[in-house]
Design a protein around this motif. Structure first.
Motif, PDB file in Angstrom:
ATOM      1  N   SER A  58      15.367  10.945 -15.736  1.00 49.04           N
ATOM      2  CA  SER A  58      14.523  10.020 -16.499  1.00 49.04           C
ATOM      3  C   SER A  58      15.344   9.061 -17.366  1.00 49.04           C
ATOM      4  CB  SER A  58      13.572  10.810 -17.401  1.00 49.04           C
ATOM      5  OG  SER A  58      14.322  11.592 -18.313  1.00 49.04           O
ATOM      6  N   THR A  60      17.532   6.733 -16.409  1.00 51.10           N
ATOM      7  CA  THR A  60      17.855   5.476 -15.722  1.00 51.10           C
ATOM      8  C   THR A  60      19.332   5.084 -15.815  1.00 51.10           C
ATOM      9  OG1 THR A  60      17.214   4.120 -17.622  1.00 51.10           O
ATOM     10  CG2 THR A  60      15.510   4.567 -15.977  1.00 51.10           C
ATOM     11  N   GLY A  61      20.195   5.989 -15.402  1.00 49.35           N
ATOM     12  CA  GLY A  61      21.625   5.692 -15.339  1.00 49.35           C
ATOM     13  C   GLY A  61      22.415   6.039 -16.581  1.00 49.35           C
ATOM     14  N   SER A  80      23.548   2.945 -19.495  1.00 47.32           N
ATOM     15  CA  SER A  80      24.033   2.704 -18.137  1.00 47.32           C
ATOM     16  C   SER A  80      25.039   1.564 -18.071  1.00 47.32           C
ATOM     17  CB  SER A  80      22.867   2.445 -17.183  1.00 47.32           C
ATOM     18  OG  SER A  80      22.109   1.347 -17.625  1.00 47.32           O
TER      19      SER A  80
END
Length: 90
Positions: A58, A60-61, A80
Protein backbone atom coordinates in the motif's frame (compact mmCIF):
# COMPACT_ATOMS: atom_id res chain seq x y z
CA UNK A 1 20.62 -10.81 15.66
CA UNK A 2 22.20 -12.20 18.81
CA UNK A 3 20.78 -15.66 18.01
CA UNK A 4 22.18 -15.47 14.47
CA UNK A 5 25.66 -14.75 15.77
CA UNK A 6 25.38 -17.47 18.42
CA UNK A 7 24.22 -20.09 15.90
CA UNK A 8 27.19 -19.23 13.66
CA UNK A 9 29.50 -19.19 16.69
CA UNK A 10 30.45 -15.57 16.08
CA UNK A 11 31.02 -12.94 18.72
CA UNK A 12 30.89 -9.17 18.72
CA UNK A 13 32.43 -7.26 21.60
CA UNK A 14 30.64 -4.12 20.43
CA UNK A 15 28.14 -2.95 17.83
CA UNK A 16 29.59 -3.15 14.29
CA UNK A 17 29.03 0.59 13.74
CA UNK A 18 31.09 1.42 16.83
CA UNK A 19 34.13 0.35 14.85
CA UNK A 20 33.42 3.08 12.29
CA UNK A 21 32.08 5.85 14.54
CA UNK A 22 35.30 7.93 14.61
CA UNK A 23 35.48 7.92 10.82
CA UNK A 24 31.78 8.72 10.52
CA UNK A 25 32.15 11.70 12.86
CA UNK A 26 35.10 12.99 10.85
CA UNK A 27 32.95 12.77 7.69
CA UNK A 28 30.06 14.60 9.44
CA UNK A 29 27.69 11.62 9.64
CA UNK A 30 25.28 11.99 12.55
CA UNK A 31 24.44 9.13 14.93
CA UNK A 32 20.84 7.84 14.83
CA UNK A 33 19.99 9.59 18.10
CA UNK A 34 20.24 12.96 16.30
CA UNK A 35 17.43 12.02 13.92
CA UNK A 36 14.89 12.68 16.68
CA UNK A 37 15.80 16.38 16.75
CA UNK A 38 16.41 16.91 13.02
CA UNK A 39 13.96 19.17 11.16
CA UNK A 40 11.24 17.16 9.40
CA UNK A 41 11.94 18.74 6.02
CA UNK A 42 15.70 18.88 6.45
CA UNK A 43 18.50 16.57 5.43
CA UNK A 44 20.84 14.66 7.66
CA UNK A 45 23.62 12.21 6.82
CA UNK A 46 23.77 9.09 8.92
CA UNK A 47 25.54 5.75 8.61
CA UNK A 48 23.95 2.68 10.12
CA UNK A 49 23.03 -0.92 9.56
CA UNK A 50 19.56 -1.86 8.33
CA UNK A 51 18.29 -4.91 10.23
CA UNK A 52 14.70 -4.52 8.96
CA UNK A 53 13.28 -3.12 5.72
CA UNK A 54 10.04 -3.58 3.86
CA UNK A 55 8.08 -2.23 0.93
CA UNK A 56 4.41 -2.41 1.93
CA UNK A 57 2.08 -2.99 -1.02
CA UNK A 58 0.00 0.00 0.00
CA UNK A 59 3.06 2.30 0.13
CA UNK A 60 3.28 2.85 -3.67
CA UNK A 61 7.03 2.35 -3.94
CA UNK A 62 8.03 3.78 -0.58
CA UNK A 63 10.48 1.93 1.66
CA UNK A 64 10.12 1.58 5.44
CA UNK A 65 13.19 0.56 7.42
CA UNK A 66 14.69 0.35 10.87
CA UNK A 67 18.25 1.63 11.01
CA UNK A 68 20.60 1.33 13.96
CA UNK A 69 24.06 2.31 15.06
CA UNK A 70 26.03 1.85 18.27
CA UNK A 71 23.86 4.37 20.15
CA UNK A 72 20.25 4.13 19.02
CA UNK A 73 17.81 3.06 16.33
CA UNK A 74 15.33 4.89 14.14
CA UNK A 75 12.37 3.95 11.99
CA UNK A 76 12.46 5.72 8.65
CA UNK A 77 10.27 5.92 5.56
CA UNK A 78 11.71 6.90 2.19
CA UNK A 79 9.38 8.12 -0.51
CA UNK A 80 9.54 6.38 -3.86
CA UNK A 81 11.32 9.28 -5.61
CA UNK A 82 14.09 9.20 -2.99
CA UNK A 83 14.43 5.41 -3.33
CA UNK A 84 14.81 5.74 -7.10
CA UNK A 85 17.38 8.54 -6.83
CA UNK A 86 19.49 6.59 -4.32
CA UNK A 87 19.18 3.35 -6.30
CA UNK A 88 20.67 5.04 -9.39
CA UNK A 89 23.82 6.18 -7.57
CA UNK A 90 27.02 4.31 -8.50
Amino acid sequence: MAEDYASLQLSLKQHPMALLRETMQRLSYAPCRQLATAPAAGRIKTASIVPVRQRPGSATGSLCATIEDAYDYANICLRSRVCERVRRRP
